[in-house]
Motif scaffolding. Structure first.
Motif, PDB file in Angstrom:
ATOM      1  N   ALA A  61       0.851  -1.197   0.000  1.00 33.57           N
ATOM      2  CA  ALA A  61       0.000   0.000   0.000  1.00 33.57           C
ATOM      3  C   ALA A  61       0.878   1.235   0.000  1.00 33.57           C
ATOM      4  N   LEU A  62       0.455   2.255  -0.762  1.00 37.06           N
ATOM      5  CA  LEU A  62       1.197   3.511  -0.892  1.00 37.06           C
ATOM      6  C   LEU A  62       0.221   4.661  -0.981  1.00 37.06           C
ATOM      7  N   ASP A  63       0.682   5.839  -0.554  1.00 44.10           N
ATOM      8  CA  ASP A  63      -0.115   7.050  -0.765  1.00 44.10           C
ATOM      9  C   ASP A  63       0.762   8.275  -0.591  1.00 44.10           C
ATOM     10  N   PHE A  64       0.541   9.275  -1.447  1.00 43.59           N
ATOM     11  CA  PHE A  64       1.229  10.554  -1.346  1.00 43.59           C
ATOM     12  C   PHE A  64       0.455  11.483  -0.420  1.00 43.59           C
ATOM     13  N   SER A  65       1.189  12.401   0.183  1.00 45.20           N
ATOM     14  CA  SER A  65       0.522  13.457   0.939  1.00 45.20           C
ATOM     15  C   SER A  65      -0.092  14.461  -0.026  1.00 45.20           C
ATOM     16  N   LEU A  79       5.484  10.482   1.331  1.00 45.19           N
ATOM     17  CA  LEU A  79       4.910   9.237   0.824  1.00 45.19           C
ATOM     18  C   LEU A  79       4.840   8.255   1.983  1.00 45.19           C
ATOM     19  N   VAL A  80       3.716   7.579   2.097  1.00 44.23           N
ATOM     20  CA  VAL A  80       3.576   6.557   3.137  1.00 44.23           C
ATOM     21  C   VAL A  80       3.506   5.194   2.468  1.00 44.23           C
ATOM     22  N   SER A  81       4.154   4.221   3.079  1.00 46.62           N
ATOM     23  CA  SER A  81       4.160   2.860   2.543  1.00 46.62           C
ATOM     24  C   SER A  81       3.877   1.870   3.664  1.00 46.62           C
ATOM     25  N   VAL A  82       3.266   0.750   3.279  1.00 48.21           N
ATOM     26  CA  VAL A  82       2.934  -0.312   4.227  1.00 48.21           C
ATOM     27  C   VAL A  82       3.553  -1.600   3.724  1.00 48.21           C
ATOM     28  N   GLY A  83       4.245  -2.313   4.621  1.00 50.94           N
ATOM     29  CA  GLY A  83       4.944  -3.530   4.240  1.00 50.94           C
ATOM     30  C   GLY A  83       4.139  -4.786   4.492  1.00 50.94           C
ATOM     31  N   LEU A  84       4.651  -5.882   3.965  1.00 49.68           N
ATOM     32  CA  LEU A  84       4.016  -7.189   4.115  1.00 49.68           C
ATOM     33  C   LEU A  84       4.740  -8.053   5.135  1.00 49.68           C
ATOM     34  N   ASP A  85       5.589  -7.472   5.946  1.00 45.18           N
ATOM     35  CA  ASP A  85       6.241  -8.231   7.004  1.00 45.18           C
ATOM     36  C   ASP A  85       5.220  -8.618   8.070  1.00 45.18           C
ATOM     37  N   ILE A 121       4.640   0.422   8.888  1.00 43.29           N
ATOM     38  CA  ILE A 121       4.248   1.650   8.190  1.00 43.29           C
ATOM     39  C   ILE A 121       5.449   2.589   8.197  1.00 43.29           C
ATOM     40  N   VAL A 122       5.773   3.153   7.041  1.00 42.65           N
ATOM     41  CA  VAL A 122       6.907   4.066   6.930  1.00 42.65           C
ATOM     42  C   VAL A 122       6.441   5.350   6.244  1.00 42.65           C
ATOM     43  N   LEU A 123       6.821   6.459   6.828  1.00 41.53           N
ATOM     44  CA  LEU A 123       6.563   7.769   6.239  1.00 41.53           C
ATOM     45  C   LEU A 123       7.884   8.299   5.697  1.00 41.53           C
ATOM     46  N   TRP A 124       7.897   8.681   4.414  1.00 42.26           N
ATOM     47  CA  TRP A 124       9.132   9.064   3.726  1.00 42.26           C
ATOM     48  C   TRP A 124       9.084  10.518   3.281  1.00 42.26           C
ATOM     49  N   ASP A 125      10.210  11.178   3.332  1.00 42.55           N
ATOM     50  CA  ASP A 125      10.455  12.351   2.496  1.00 42.55           C
ATOM     51  C   ASP A 125      11.091  11.787   1.238  1.00 42.55           C
ATOM     52  N   TRP A 126      10.271  11.523   0.233  1.00 44.92           N
ATOM     53  CA  TRP A 126      10.719  10.674  -0.864  1.00 44.92           C
ATOM     54  C   TRP A 126      11.783  11.325  -1.740  1.00 44.92           C
ATOM     55  N   ARG A 127      11.739  12.631  -1.853  1.00 43.32           N
ATOM     56  CA  ARG A 127      12.744  13.279  -2.710  1.00 43.32           C
ATOM     57  C   ARG A 127      14.146  13.122  -2.120  1.00 43.32           C
ATOM     58  N   LYS A 128      14.232  13.199  -0.819  1.00 45.30           N
ATOM     59  CA  LYS A 128      15.526  13.011  -0.165  1.00 45.30           C
ATOM     60  C   LYS A 128      15.840  11.542   0.075  1.00 45.30           C
ATOM     61  N   GLY A 171      -5.082  -0.968   2.985  1.00 44.34           N
ATOM     62  CA  GLY A 171      -4.997   0.357   2.388  1.00 44.34           C
ATOM     63  C   GLY A 171      -4.472   1.381   3.366  1.00 44.34           C
ATOM     64  N   VAL A 172      -3.887   2.434   2.851  1.00 42.24           N
ATOM     65  CA  VAL A 172      -3.396   3.531   3.663  1.00 42.24           C
ATOM     66  C   VAL A 172      -3.748   4.835   2.955  1.00 42.24           C
ATOM     67  N   LYS A 173      -4.085   5.823   3.738  1.00 44.69           N
ATOM     68  CA  LYS A 173      -4.461   7.111   3.156  1.00 44.69           C
ATOM     69  C   LYS A 173      -3.944   8.217   4.042  1.00 44.69           C
TER      70      LYS A 173
END
Length: 1989
Positions: free
Chosen positions: A777-781, A787-793, A798-805, A821-823
């Motif tokens: 699961a992924l979603d942009f702010s 960007l937030v992502s959810v893993g299958l582990d 749940i990880v929140l990223w500053d994706w450009r950096k 899902g994640v939003k």
């Protein structure tokens, strides 16, 4: 059926009695609101003393052990213990988490401290290295980390007066830290003689670099910088545990129970002895102190908190008490009053008022207390003791009633009977004793029969029965008072129990796990009135159940706070409170019981209560109220994405097979084909297990994913473009709010997320390192920055990223159940929501963590999707039952029925929503979900004529939905993408096979058509022409495994999985004929060539059946295979079949009867085959992978032209080989697209296309065949992104890359840090400071040194050193300042000389010194902050960063310690350090490069993986790090016009890298475009316009690359290796430097045009036979050149004039000789490079150089400076006349090196010292040099290799000679006789002309304290005789006073040299000290600073 739901009542934490004083310190502070903050157990407490109220922070999961207060005194940081400990920063007003800092420490967080402005937080871990970590705590980001110390660190503090400075202290150490960049650099405190080495417990910093620390011995240690200045002895009588600084001064608290106040200069103000106060007691120990104004807070070891008012210090207030040492076990509540009684291992029993929250009584016992009980009338308190006795006290006054001991084991439980007449006492001896209370506790009964010790007891209400539980989980019943066991359970049916504290019984079965017979429950108690049960367990959890709870796995409400095992839990008498006690945390928790609470009150739960979920996820329910799991959802949750082998494992496997690969590389292998493939179209869409993965882009194209490909589909021209950055299944997709960027997440061991440009199809960021298994699961702010992502582990992280950096902002475990899902909240970027199995969670970012709260819904339901509404608190979710849930914050306020079946997808519009479900309905809703505006049913009847295919079924399950451009985009489970017009028409755009594996594939023999068959039970016909549509489809009764067209294309045979096959019409797909002769699946099917008379059918049973198509009969069976058939092929005659099996067998059968034939391989090669799809045989031997661990080749197909063979394998690779591929391991081109096993591959009839099908990815891929790559280049110039990059081979080039001695030497160099340097001389024996010596005369006679009278009749001892040359006024040297360095590191470095300041200065390096040389004045300035050898240097070219330099050094393991490799970024003008980047490049940093903007820095490591790291050097943070190559990388540089493109080259490779967010992606240089081009070892880089790259090779060629493709070779640009290249940014001209013999046409330096087509050569006037240029730089018409021979030259472009700027030795420097002239500062140096050089310090240059033809080991001037003597390594020595430089004499009497050579002071003798002896020659005899004496000692003669000579010195009268040897022995000889002098008295009376001996009492103090450290290598006493300089093997130069006879004398240390300082000499008048280095080949000139008169 019993209710198994959680109770509706609640517990709220009301009060905690206790304070953590033991094993902690500095954990008690005043907040800004004058409240007190501290911690106990796992709870942070804020206590308002005025209102007597407590607030609680419950964000921790284990014991808190450290606390720090923010400078503003509102925020608090607390650190905990645990396997994965973390730090919480929280608000003391709101008690809410502000930030979570995690993923760095292990075991625990021992210390915390905020800096002055509160922006940074430092923490110290409890790991073995006591890691120190500095955080940007608001962002949750680590700024720097380093190993703290090998022993425990007790305290750490920021220096509030010096920025970026810290001090830590601990066991026998104190360290002073400097933070620069990402590096924490420590300097250890020097105790010296000012104080004893002891453990430092606390520390505080003050002005003027002063630091105050409290020691274990009670002294205050005062430090100036890193040196101990003085001590305040007796500040406390024992250890000082706490020191607190405030505006008034300092407060200290110690183990002696005293508080001392000090002023700002640490002068004492007052003493407060708490032991003498009313509340004090003996043994009181202060652990924490806080001084604010007139108040002082004191925390003690025994869990007490005092508040002292300074003006009334004799009356401290005791504001908190708790139990202390030992565990807390006993708890009882009063039967009629709000009182609780506790007893502990601290032997105290205490009575607490639950109303007043205070201790009201206390009594001490003789033994530890283990249990307690209060009689029913409340008069007696019974205490069970650890020694087996029990005591009864009166509650009123705590007086003793009785004390009895019947048992030896501890008393574990006590219970009074309800009528108060009996007391039951349970012991560890498996018995319960019954005592009569009225009979003064006389024993009246005994209960026997328990299998183990008793754990719990309960009385019946009539006091006639007792039930017990034991440790063996047995429940027993006894009659009272006799104690007889009740065997008849019928007797117990009517028994009612007065209490229920037993863990066994049908009434409490629900507290046990559903599928387990073990439990960790330690205590429980039932509330009969409210029908609830409270339990406590070993994990520190309090749980609330319904009572009774009869069935296992009942649900509960859970509460945290205790840190470890809770030993007891009890209800108060009126059930208002629950009281719990912790064993290890010594704390008493009081919980307020809140009865049945209405749902609306749920939102008002206290903040600390809402932090923990009260509804457990651990227990499941089998009740009917839980909805049945939908089949699709169940299938999706059970699906595993784990692989046995991931593609990311390939590099590791290659590394493991390195030896085999090298052997293969030496063999000649078939070349890769010139043809290539390009992915053209994909039929398929992943909808069966994904959702919300379909969107419109900014340009109106459609983006989705299938297999490992991101697809951008253009509806207008039916074309596709592909993002091919993934290497495994893509599972999720999200689109940027601007619709221009796409994020996709994939399967993987280290599952990554790619963010890529939808138009350019280039990666912008690759996010990895957190997720495992996959990203679903992924979603942009809303702003697109996050960007937030959810893993299958297992924890669905749940990880929140500053994706450009590429930076991780926050991470947290999401749920044990799958998240669908994640939003992200569009209004608050720090908030998001997740939807998953039986939960809906709302998350808020807190620093580096996320705080999650479950949505409050009555019945847990599985949520599948989510969307936000018109405000930040409104959220909507789709459920598995088809409802839409409407949420306001955490509260579910409404549900709306939306679909018949699960709501899989939901999309928010500007005003409304669109949803799609399993019912195949698309619904449009208003913004409140109150009204459904319109619905669309997906039906075949609604398809428009323009559809590109056929809909398989009506109302397919909708998995993705999106709306834009007036259309609704729909993705279905069946792999279809449809576009729904708002008016109604439905257009089918793309479709593929459904979930199930696709195996069957064949292409039409004459038309651009292919057929596929799948386990989804469909047969499909696909158009390969530009229309790209599905032409026909037919459903089958079973899944299909293979298919084949007849030679005329009119028939199509299909093999099914049930063993049958059928032949259908090739156009209409109608049945023609069918057969069913096998039970196992049909694996392959083939028509015979020609008219297709026969069809061969292979099955998994191992048979091939041959059928006659004309007669529809089976005419033959091929037998003999031992396993199932995988591939078949007919020969062109239709008479022979070749067959492959899964066991790798190859068979041949004759048709039609199927007779087995044995055909030799040579004959097989001669045969002509109708097709070739087999993977076995000599003609396809080369397709097998080199790495045997890799999966096998699954399929193959030969092109119609017969020259190309395409294969697929189990990893999803498509490979293209030349055919035939004879010999093992043929080269190939490899293409990625399929995610897993490629099941089949077929060429089209005209070879224009290749079709492949994937098994698990269900897709059909069409590849376009590009016959000539040069055509492809021109066609695709405008759209380069569509080209598929291919790797030519798994194996590196088989060419050896070329050979050059310099390159080999550099590649094989091993770099060792100075601290680990071995001895340059292998010494034997005992070091001087460890030798036992004979006592001196004074010692033998008992005279105390210094006690003799100053006047003595004995003759005074003469001076040790002749000092007439200095003059009468002798001044000691107090300091050395580096003045000049002769040397440059050119032997193994490159590109390390640069111009600065427009050519006015140059910069270079040698040893660990960066040198800036001013060309006009020849003056040098130095950067000296490196701790080890510098290996690389670069200058920032951006105008914003003028004179910014980066240098990388040698290091040890990359563990971020002080010895780790580091990069220093510094300003060259003022030598200011801008950043220190401590890196993980073990061994060292060999290359650095700035990016175009100057903001990024690239570094290359010498570690085995040769890692590349990109840094934001100003922040000190690594942006990306990746393994560069298995072979050595020589240089890596950014393109000068880019911040994202870089190139690295080295041994047999060149790679082109792209920086994508936080990842580096590479492409191997492709050389196939140039005939006969071979991959050589690449040594240097330069760049041109239009993306050109130039690489210099070992052979002298220069390769020219366009992007990553080789386009041209400049042959023999140099005759030898091209070591260096430089790109001039202003005009683009390129300078190259190589290894070349000088000639008239030029030499090793050349200047080229921008395209490297024309050049001008320059000749270097170095006098060398071969010039080897290692570095070049160009500026303002001049070229700067650095050579291997340690020379730096400047060449003028206009006239080719060459001038030498820097000279240096090229090998180890051993000999130094100083001139005796009083005013001339010149000296000689002798080196292994075969030269003796004369240097002038004043002129700052080399005056002359003499080459003597061999290594020189020693040199000296004669006393009058007319001669120079040189000792050679060969044993020869030479005497030169200074005036003419002619040889005066030359002699060789020995064959071992001449280690030292000396003229006698009277110029009469020459002493020549070699390994076995010292030869003395008479100079007066002339050049013949008659040897007059040989001085030798037995050890020297016997073993010269171990007992060699080190140095020699003549006496002032030339009569004696002292010698230092390799056995740590000092020998003194008489020169005339050669006799060894042994009389120490006589030796002491000798005055020496010089002193260079490392041995002797006079220099005993120069030897290091640690014997394992490297040796002292050289010393020299100054001419004044007041100082001695010493050099050692670690490269350290030290300055001592002389003589230094005391061991471990004090010294000043000077750094700069590499390992091994070989020699030191003072110049005449002690103006300078010269030091020579072995490893650095350099000469350092230090100016001597003398003490003033």
């Amino acid at each position: 059926m019993a209710d198994r739901t959680a109770p509706n009542c609640h517990l709220r934490l009301e009060w905690i009695y206790g304070y953590r004083g033991q094993q902690c310190r500095n954990n008690l502070y005043y907040t800004a609101n004058r409240e007190i903050v501290y911690f106990v157990a796992g709870v942070g407490v804020v206590y308002n003393t005025r209102e007597h109220k407590q607030k609680f922070y419950l964000g921790h999961t284990d014991d808190i052990i450290s606390l720090a207060l923010h400078p503003e005194r509102v925020l608090v940081a607390t650190g905990q213990v645990g396997k994965e400990p973390y730090v919480c920063v929280w608000d003391s007003y709101t008690m809410q988490t502000v930030s979570i800092l995690k993923d760095t420490h292990t075991h625990g967080v021992a210390c915390l401290a905020f800096d002055l402005d509160g922006q940074c937080l430092v923490s110290v871990g409890l790991d073995s290295k006591n890691t120190v970590c500095v955080w940007d705590w608001r962002r949750g980001k680590v700024l720097a980390a380093a190993p703290g110390h090998t022993d425990r660190i007790f305290d750490i503090s920021w220096d509030l007066y010096q920025p970026n400075k810290l001090v830590s202290c601990g066991v026998k150490h104190i360290k002073f830290w400097t933070l620069c960049g990402n590096a924490l650099t420590p300097r250890r405190g020097v105790f010296g003689r000012a104080g004893e080495l002891t453990t430092i417990l606390c520390v505080s910093c003050a002005r003027d670099e002063l630091t105050y620390s409290g020691a274990l011995n009670g002294d205050i240690y005062i430090w100036k910088s890193v040196n101990l200045l003085r001590t305040i002895q007796g500040a406390h009588t024992s250890g000082i545990f706490s020191m607190n600084a405030c505006e008034e001064g300092f407060a200290t608290g110690g183990r002696d129970g005293c508080i001392r106040l000090w002023d700002l200069t640490f002068k004492p103000i007052t003493l407060i002895d708490l032991t003498d106060t009313d509340q004090g007691y003996k043994g009181l120990s202060v652990r924490s102190v806080c001084w604010r104004g007139d108040h002082i807070l004191v925390g003690t070891q025994d869990s007490e908190i005092f508040e002292v008012v300074v003006h009334d210090r004799s009356k401290p207030f005791l504001i908190m008490q708790g139990h202390c040492e030992g565990e807390l076990w006993a708890l009882a509540v009063h039967p009629s009053k709000p009182l609780a009684m506790t007893g502990s291992d601290d032997r105290s029993v205490r009575i607490w008022s639950l109303v007043d929250h205070a201790l009201i009584g206390r009594c001490n016992m003789e033994e530890p207390i283990r249990c307690a009980a209060v009689s029913s009338d409340g008069i007696h308190l019974a205490l069970g003791l650890k020694d087996g006795s029990f005591t009864v006290l009166r509650v009123r006054d705590m007086s003793e009633v009785v004390h009895l001991k019947e048992r030896e084991g501890a008393v574990l439980d006590l219970k009074y009977s309800p009528d108060g007449s009996l007391l039951a006492v349970a012991s560890s001896q498996r018995t319960v004793d019954i005592y009569g209370v009225v009979q003064r506790y006389k024993k009246v009964g005994e209960c026997i029969g328990a299998g183990s010790y008793i754990t719990h007891m309960d009385w019946a209400t009539d006091s006639k029965h007792l039930q017990t539980n034991d440790a063996n989980s047995r429940r027993l019943f006894f009659r009272m008072p006799s104690g007889k066991e009740v065997m008849n359970r019928e007797e117990l049916k009517m028994v009612q129990w007065a209490s229920w504290t037993c863990a066994l019984g049908s009434e409490v079965m629900g507290v046990w796990p559903k599928y387990s017979t073990t439990n960790d429950i330690t205590s429980l108690d039932a509330n009969f009135t409210n029908q609830v049960l409270v339990t406590a367990d070993d994990l520190g959890t309090v749980k609330l159940y319904r009572f009774p709870c009869i069935r296992k796995g009942a649900k509960y409400r859970r509460y945290l706070g205790h840190s470890a095992h809770i030993t007891s839990a009890r209800w108060s008498h009126d059930y208002q409170w629950v009281v719990t006690i912790g064993g290890a945390d010594h704390a008493l928790f009081q919980w307020r019981f809140i009865p049945e609470r209405k749902t609306k009150d749920a939102l008002h739960i206290a903040p600390q209560e809402s932090l923990v979920d009260s509804n457990s996820e651990e227990s499941d329910s089998d009740q009917s109220d839980v909805p049945e799991m939908d089949s699709e959802i169940e299938q999706e949750t059970q699906h595993t994405y784990r692989r046995q082998l991931y593609k990311e494992d390939l590099p590791q496997l290659k590394q493991q097979c390195r030896v085999r690969r090298r052997a293969v590389a030496l063999k000649k292998r078939e070349r890769a084909p010139l043809s290539s493939l390009r992915l053209h179209f994909i039929h398929g869409y992943r909808g069966h297990d994904c959702r919300s993965n379909l969107f419109y882009t900014q340009s109106g194209e459609i983006v989705y994913h299938v297999a490992a490909v991101g697809v951008v589909y253009n509806r207008t021209n039916q074309s596709q473009r592909f993002y091919l950055g993934h290497d495994d299944d893509i599972l999720s997709l999200a689109i940027h709010p601007l619709k221009d960027h796409i994020a996709t997440g994939q399967v993987g061991r280290d599952a990554c997320v790619h963010v890529w440009d939808a138009e350019l199809l280039k990666p912008l960021a690759v996010l990895r390192g957190i997720h495992q298994v996959g990203v679903n699961a992924l979603d942009f702010s809303a702003d697109g920055k996050r960007l937030v992502s959810v893993g299958l582990d297992d924890h669905h992280t749940i990880v929140l990223w500053d994706w450009r950096k590429g930076e991780k902002l926050a991470t947290m475990r999401g749920s044990k159940e799958k998240i669908f899902g994640v939003k992200m909240n569009p209004y608050v970027p720090d908030k998001l929501v997740t939807a998953g199995v039986k939960h809906m969670k709302f998350w808020t970012r807190a620093g580096g963590g996320l705080i999650g709260k479950k949505g409050l819904m009555g019945r847990p339901e599985t949520m599948l999707c989510a969307a936000f509404g018109w405000s930040e608190e409104m959220c909507f979710s789709g459920t598995v039952s088809g409802d839409i849930c409407i949420w306001r914050d955490l509260l579910l306020i409404k549900t709306v029925k939306a679909h018949d079946g699960p709501v899989f997808s939901m999309h928010a519009l500007e005003k409304g929503f669109v949803t799609g479900g399993k019912d195949g309905i698309v619904a449009l809703w208003d913004e409140t979900f109150e009204r459904c505006l319109k619905t669309y049913a997906i039906k075949r009847s609604g398809l428009s004529p323009g559809s590109k295919g056929l809909l398989l079924e009506d109302n397919p399950s909708i998995r993705a939905i999106s709306l834009a451009h007036g259309h609704i985009l729909v993705g279905t489970k069946n792999g279809e993408i449809l576009e729904v017009d708002k008016g109604g028409p439905i257009t089918l755009l793309v479709q593929g096979h459904m979930q199930s594996e696709v195996w069957g594939l064949d292409t039409h023999p004459h038309l651009p058509v292919c057929a596929t068959v799948s386990d989804d039970r469909t047969l499909r016909i696909w158009d390969l022409s530009p229309s790209h549509c599905m032409l026909a489809i037919r459903k089958l009764k079973k899944g299909g495994r293979c298919c084949a067209y007849s030679p005329d294309g009119k028939a199509l045979a299909v093999g099914l999985s049930d063993g049958s096959f059928l032949v259908v019409n090739g156009d209409t797909l109608e049945d023609l004929v069918a057969f069913h002769h096998r039970k196992e699946p049909i694996t392959d099917i083939r028509f015979s060539p020609g008219v297709g008379k026969y069809v061969a059918v292979a099955s998994a049973e191992g048979f091939v059946d041959i059928y006659n198509v004309m007669s529809s009969k089976r005419v033959g069976v091929c037998k003999g295979a031992n396993s199932h058939i995988t591939h078949m092929d007919w020969d062109k005659r239709g008479k022979l079949l070749q067959v492959n099996t899964v066991s790798r067998e190859q068979f041949f059968f004759e048709a039609p009867r199927g007779k087995k034939q044995n055909i030799p391989p040579s004959e097989v090669e001669k045969m002509e085959w109708s097709s070739w799809t087999c993977v076995l045989g000599s003609s396809v031997e080369g397709v097998c992978p080199v790495i045997s661990e890799l999966p096998e080749v699954t399929c193959a197909c030969l092109s119609g032209c017969g020259t190309l063979l395409a294969t697929g394998d189990n990893l999803g690779h498509l490979k293209l080989f030349r055919y035939p591929a004879k010999g093992k391991y043929a080269k190939f081109k490899r293409y990625l697209g399929h995610s897993c096993h490629v099941t089949n591959v077929r060429w089209s009839h005209d070879d224009c296309h290749l079709v492949t099908v994937g098994g698990a990815d269900t897709c059909v891929m069409v590849w376009r065949h590009e016959g000539d790559p040069r055509v492809c280049e021109s066609v695709c110039e405008g759209r380069r992104e569509t080209l598929v990059d291919s790797q030519e081979s798994d194996i590196d080039s088989e060419d050896d890359g070329g050979y050059d001695s310099d390159v080999t030497r550099e590649n094989e160099s091993v770099y060792v840090i100075k601290a680990l340097a071995s001895n340059i001389r292998v010494m034997t024996g005992v070091k001087p400071h460890l030798q036992s010596k004979e006592p001196a005369v004074d010692d033998r006679t008992g005279v105390v040194r210094g006690s003799r009278p100053p006047v003595s009749r004995a003759l005074p001892l003469p001076e040790k050193l002749h000092t007439n040359s200095v003059g009468k006024k002798k001044r000691p040297i107090e300091d050395l300042v580096l003045e000049l360095v002769f040397g440059y590191r050119g032997k193994d470095c490159r590109n390390n000389v640069h111009y600065l300041n427009d050519g006015a200065d140059i910069i270079y390096h040698t040893a660990s010194i960066g040198i800036v040389l001013n060309l006009s004045t020849a003056s040098q300035s130095f950067y000296t902050e490196h701790s080890d050898d510098i290996l690389c240097l670069t200058v920032n070219q951006h105008p914003k960063f003028p004179n910014v330099v980066a240098t990388g050094q040698v290091g040890d393991a990359g563990d971020m310690s002080a010895t780790s490799p580091s990069i220093h970024v510094w300003e060259a003008s003022c030598k200011t350090t801008l950043a220190v980047l401590r890196c993980s490049h073990s061994s060292g940093v060999c290359s650095v490069s700035f990016s175009a903007t100057g903001k990024l820095l690239l570094s290359t490591g010498l570690d085995p993986l040769h890692t590349l790291t990109v840094w934001r050097w100003q922040e000190g943070t690594p942006l990306a790090c990746v393994s560069g190559h298995s072979e050595r990388i020589f240089v890596a540089e950014f393109r000068p016009d880019s911040d994202v493109s870089l190139v690295a080259c080295g041994v047999r490779h060149v790679r082109f890298w792209t920086l994508a967010g936080g990842a580096l992606l590479s492409r191997r240089g492709v050389m196939s475009n140039i005939p006969d081009a071979r991959m050589q070892t690449m040594l240097s880089l330069a760049f041109g316009a239009s993306n050109l790259t130039f690489t210099g090779t070992i052979s002298g060629d220069v390769c020219v690359w366009k992007e990553h493709m080789l386009v041209r070779i400049v042959a023999k640009a140099h005759t030898g290796p091209v070591f260096t290249m430089y790109t001039t940014l202003k005009d683009g001209l390129i300078v190259t430097g190589g290894k070349e013999r000088p000639s008239k046409e030029g030499g090793a330096l050349k200047l080229w045009d921008q395209e490297l087509k024309r050049c001008r050569a320059f000749r270097l006037e170095t006098g060398q036979n071969i010039d080897c240029v290692r570095a070049v730089c160009r500026a303002k018409g001049k070229i700067l050149v650095g050579t291997r021979n340690a020379e730096i030259l400047e060449v003028c472009e206009k006239n080719a004039a060459c001038s030498i700027l820097v000279n240096g030795h090229t090998d180890a420097v051993w000999g130094l000789g100083t001139h005796t002239h009083p005013s001339r500062d010149v000296f000689l140096s002798a080196s292994d490079d075969g030269t003796v050089r004369l240097w002038d310090i004043t002129e700052r240059k080399m005056l002359n150089k003499v080459c003597v033809g061999g290594p020189v080991r020693s040199v000296c001037y004669s006393p009058e400076a007319s001669m120079v003597a040189m000792g050679m390594k060969s044993g020869e020595f030479i005497i030169l006349l200074v005036s003419s430089l002619k040889i005066w004499s030359k002699k060789r009497d020995r064959h071992t090196p001449v280690h030292d050579i000396r003229f006698s002071p009277d110029s009469h003798y020459l002493a020549v010292g070699c390994s076995e002896c010292v030869d003395v020659y008479d100079l007066s005899l002339g050049p013949q040099l008659g040897r007059i004496q040989t001085c030798r000692e037995a050890d020297l003669a016997r073993n010269p290799t171990c007992s060699f000579l080190i140095s020699m010195d003549f006496s002032a009268d030339s009569t004696h000679l002292q010698v230092s040897t390799g056995t740590y022995r000092r020998l003194v000889f008489e020169v005339a006789s050669g006799r060894l002098l042994t009389d120490t008295t006589a030796i002491d009376r000798i005055t020496w002309a010089t002193w260079t001996s490392i041995l002797g009492d006079e220099v005993l103090g120069v030897w290091s304290r640690t014997p394992e450290r490297a040796d002292v290598t050289c010393v020299c006493v100054s001419h004044s005789g007041l100082n001695v300089a010493a050099g050692d093997d670690t490269g350290t130069l030290k300055l001592f006073n002389f003589p230094c006879q005391d061991k471990f004398a004090r010294f000043k240390r000077f750094l700069g040299h590499s390992s091994h300082v070989t020699n030191v000499r003072f110049t005449s008048g002690d103006r300078y000290l010269i030091s020579a280095g072995a490893d650095d080949h350099s000469l350092f000139i230090w100016k001597c600073v003398h003490t003033p008169h």
